[in-house]
Design a protein around this motif. Structure first.
Motif, PDB file in Angstrom:
ATOM      1  N   ARG A  44       0.851  -1.182   0.000  1.00 19.45           N
ATOM      2  CA  ARG A  44       0.000   0.000   0.000  1.00 19.45           C
ATOM      3  C   ARG A  44       0.893   1.240   0.000  1.00 19.45           C
ATOM      4  N   GLU A  45       0.543   2.213  -0.831  1.00 20.34           N
ATOM      5  CA  GLU A  45       1.370   3.413  -0.938  1.00 20.34           C
ATOM      6  C   GLU A  45       0.512   4.671  -0.828  1.00 20.34           C
ATOM      7  N   GLY A  46       1.129   5.711  -0.307  1.00 19.71           N
ATOM      8  CA  GLY A  46       0.431   6.982  -0.174  1.00 19.71           C
ATOM      9  C   GLY A  46       0.329   7.686  -1.511  1.00 19.71           C
ATOM     10  N   VAL A  47      -0.822   8.297  -1.745  1.00 25.30           N
ATOM     11  CA  VAL A  47      -1.081   9.029  -2.980  1.00 25.30           C
ATOM     12  C   VAL A  47      -1.137  10.531  -2.713  1.00 25.30           C
ATOM     13  N   ALA A  48      -1.933  10.920  -1.726  1.00 23.04           N
ATOM     14  CA  ALA A  48      -2.088  12.333  -1.388  1.00 23.04           C
ATOM     15  C   ALA A  48      -2.605  12.448   0.036  1.00 23.04           C
ATOM     16  N   VAL A  49      -2.169  13.482   0.735  1.00 20.89           N
ATOM     17  CA  VAL A  49      -2.634  13.736   2.093  1.00 20.89           C
ATOM     18  C   VAL A  49      -2.990  15.204   2.243  1.00 20.89           C
ATOM     19  N   ILE A  50      -3.838  15.497   3.232  1.00 22.07           N
ATOM     20  CA  ILE A  50      -4.245  16.869   3.493  1.00 22.07           C
ATOM     21  C   ILE A  50      -4.355  17.074   4.999  1.00 22.07           C
ATOM     22  N   TYR A  51      -3.752  18.169   5.476  1.00 21.42           N
ATOM     23  CA  TYR A  51      -3.933  18.575   6.858  1.00 21.42           C
ATOM     24  C   TYR A  51      -5.303  19.238   6.940  1.00 21.42           C
ATOM     25  N   THR A  52      -6.201  18.668   7.697  1.00 24.41           N
ATOM     26  CA  THR A  52      -7.595  19.081   7.639  1.00 24.41           C
ATOM     27  C   THR A  52      -7.829  20.496   8.159  1.00 24.41           C
ATOM     28  N   ARG A  53      -7.025  20.977   9.103  1.00 23.50           N
ATOM     29  CA  ARG A  53      -7.266  22.308   9.658  1.00 23.50           C
ATOM     30  C   ARG A  53      -6.796  23.413   8.726  1.00 23.50           C
ATOM     31  N   GLY A  54      -5.634  23.270   8.127  1.00 20.66           N
ATOM     32  CA  GLY A  54      -5.098  24.331   7.286  1.00 20.66           C
ATOM     33  C   GLY A  54      -5.251  24.087   5.799  1.00 20.66           C
ATOM     34  N   GLY A  55      -5.590  22.846   5.430  1.00 21.32           N
ATOM     35  CA  GLY A  55      -5.775  22.543   4.016  1.00 21.32           C
ATOM     36  C   GLY A  55      -4.492  22.326   3.241  1.00 21.32           C
ATOM     37  N   ILE A  56      -3.361  22.223   3.944  1.00 24.17           N
ATOM     38  CA  ILE A  56      -2.105  21.972   3.247  1.00 24.17           C
ATOM     39  C   ILE A  56      -2.124  20.562   2.680  1.00 24.17           C
ATOM     40  N   THR A  57      -1.654  20.436   1.434  1.00 23.88           N
ATOM     41  CA  THR A  57      -1.688  19.147   0.747  1.00 23.88           C
ATOM     42  C   THR A  57      -0.286  18.695   0.342  1.00 23.88           C
ATOM     43  N   TYR A  59       1.581  15.457  -2.281  1.00 21.42           N
ATOM     44  CA  TYR A  59       1.310  14.420  -3.262  1.00 21.42           C
ATOM     45  C   TYR A  59       2.526  13.546  -3.504  1.00 21.42           C
ATOM     46  N   ALA A  60       2.253  12.298  -3.834  1.00 23.69           N
ATOM     47  CA  ALA A  60       3.318  11.420  -4.289  1.00 23.69           C
ATOM     48  C   ALA A  60       3.776  11.892  -5.671  1.00 23.69           C
ATOM     49  N   ASP A  61       5.051  11.688  -5.956  1.00 21.52           N
ATOM     50  CA  ASP A  61       5.605  12.148  -7.234  1.00 21.52           C
ATOM     51  C   ASP A  61       4.850  11.550  -8.422  1.00 21.52           C
ATOM     52  N   ALA A  62       4.390  10.319  -8.279  1.00 24.70           N
ATOM     53  CA  ALA A  62       3.744   9.623  -9.393  1.00 24.70           C
ATOM     54  C   ALA A  62       2.425  10.266  -9.818  1.00 24.70           C
ATOM     55  N   VAL A  63       1.824  11.082  -8.946  1.00 22.43           N
ATOM     56  CA  VAL A  63       0.507  11.645  -9.265  1.00 22.43           C
ATOM     57  C   VAL A  63       0.498  13.167  -9.308  1.00 22.43           C
ATOM     58  N   ARG A 101      -1.114  12.193  13.388  1.00 24.37           N
ATOM     59  CA  ARG A 101       0.023  12.171  12.472  1.00 24.37           C
ATOM     60  C   ARG A 101      -0.422  12.357  11.034  1.00 24.37           C
ATOM     61  N   CYS A 102       0.538  12.778  10.205  1.00 26.17           N
ATOM     62  CA  CYS A 102       0.261  12.979   8.787  1.00 26.17           C
ATOM     63  C   CYS A 102       1.504  12.664   7.987  1.00 26.17           C
ATOM     64  N   SER A 103       1.421  11.667   7.128  1.00 26.08           N
ATOM     65  CA  SER A 103       2.558  11.303   6.292  1.00 26.08           C
ATOM     66  C   SER A 103       2.058  10.377   5.200  1.00 26.08           C
ATOM     67  N   PHE A 104       2.998   9.855   4.415  1.00 24.23           N
ATOM     68  CA  PHE A 104       2.642   8.895   3.381  1.00 24.23           C
ATOM     69  C   PHE A 104       2.813   7.456   3.871  1.00 24.23           C
ATOM     70  N   TYR A 105       3.110   7.290   5.159  1.00 25.98           N
ATOM     71  CA  TYR A 105       3.276   5.945   5.698  1.00 25.98           C
ATOM     72  C   TYR A 105       1.923   5.410   6.178  1.00 25.98           C
TER      73      TYR A 105
END
Length: 122
Positions: A44-57, A59-63, A101-105
Motif C-alpha cells: 500500500r502506498e500513499g497518494v495524497a494527504v491533506i492537513y484538515t485544519r489548514g488545508g495543506i496538501t 502528493y506522491a511524485d507519481a501523481v 500524524r500525517c505522512s505517506f506511511y
C-alpha cells in the motif's frame, strides 16, 4: 472511532478522469486525511494527504499534476480528483484518517475505509 466510506471508483480508459469521495464520521477530530492505493502484489502506498485544519496538501511524485485532494467540511467529505489516468494507476484506493500524524506511511493512519477499485485500461 472514525468511520470512512469511499465511493466513486470504476473502470476508465487511459487519459480519462474519476473522482473518488470519502465520507468521514465523525470528522471534526481528524488531524490528517489521505488517499492510499494498493495494486495486486504490491504494498500500500500513499497518494495524497491533506492537513484538515489548514488545508495543506502533499502528493506522491507519481501523481503530481494529475491528482487533486480536497475536502468539503460542510459535507464531511474528502475527495480525490484523478485526471490523465494511466494503466499504472490501477489499484484499490483507500481513504485514511488520523488524529495525530500525517505522512505517506500507512502505519501512521489509525482509521481506514474499505476501499474502492479503480481500473485504467490502455
Amino acid at each position: 472511532q472514525v468511520q470512512l466510506v469511499e465511493s466513486g471508483g470504476g473502470s476508465v480508459q487511459a487519459g480519462g478522469s474519476l473522482r473518488l469521495s470519502c465520507v468521514a464520521s465523525p470528522s471534526d477530530t481528524n488531524y490528517c486525511m489521505g488517499w492510499f492505493r494498493q495494486a495486486p502484489g504490491k504494498e500500500r502506498e500513499g497518494v495524497a494527504v491533506i492537513y484538515t485544519r489548514g488545508g495543506i496538501t502533499s502528493y506522491a511524485d507519481a501523481v503530481k499534476g494529475r491528482f487533486t485532494i480536497s475536502q468539503d467540511n460542510a459535507k464531511n467529505t474528502l475527495y480525490l480528483q484523478m485526471n490523465s489516468l494511466k494503466p499504472e494507476d490501477t489499484a484499490r484506493y483507500y481513504c485514511a484518517a488520523d488524529h495525530l500524524r500525517c505522512s505517506f506511511y500507512p502505519s501512521n493512519f489509525g482509521y481506514w475505509g474499505q476501499g474502492t477499485q479503480v481500473t485504467v485500461s490502455s
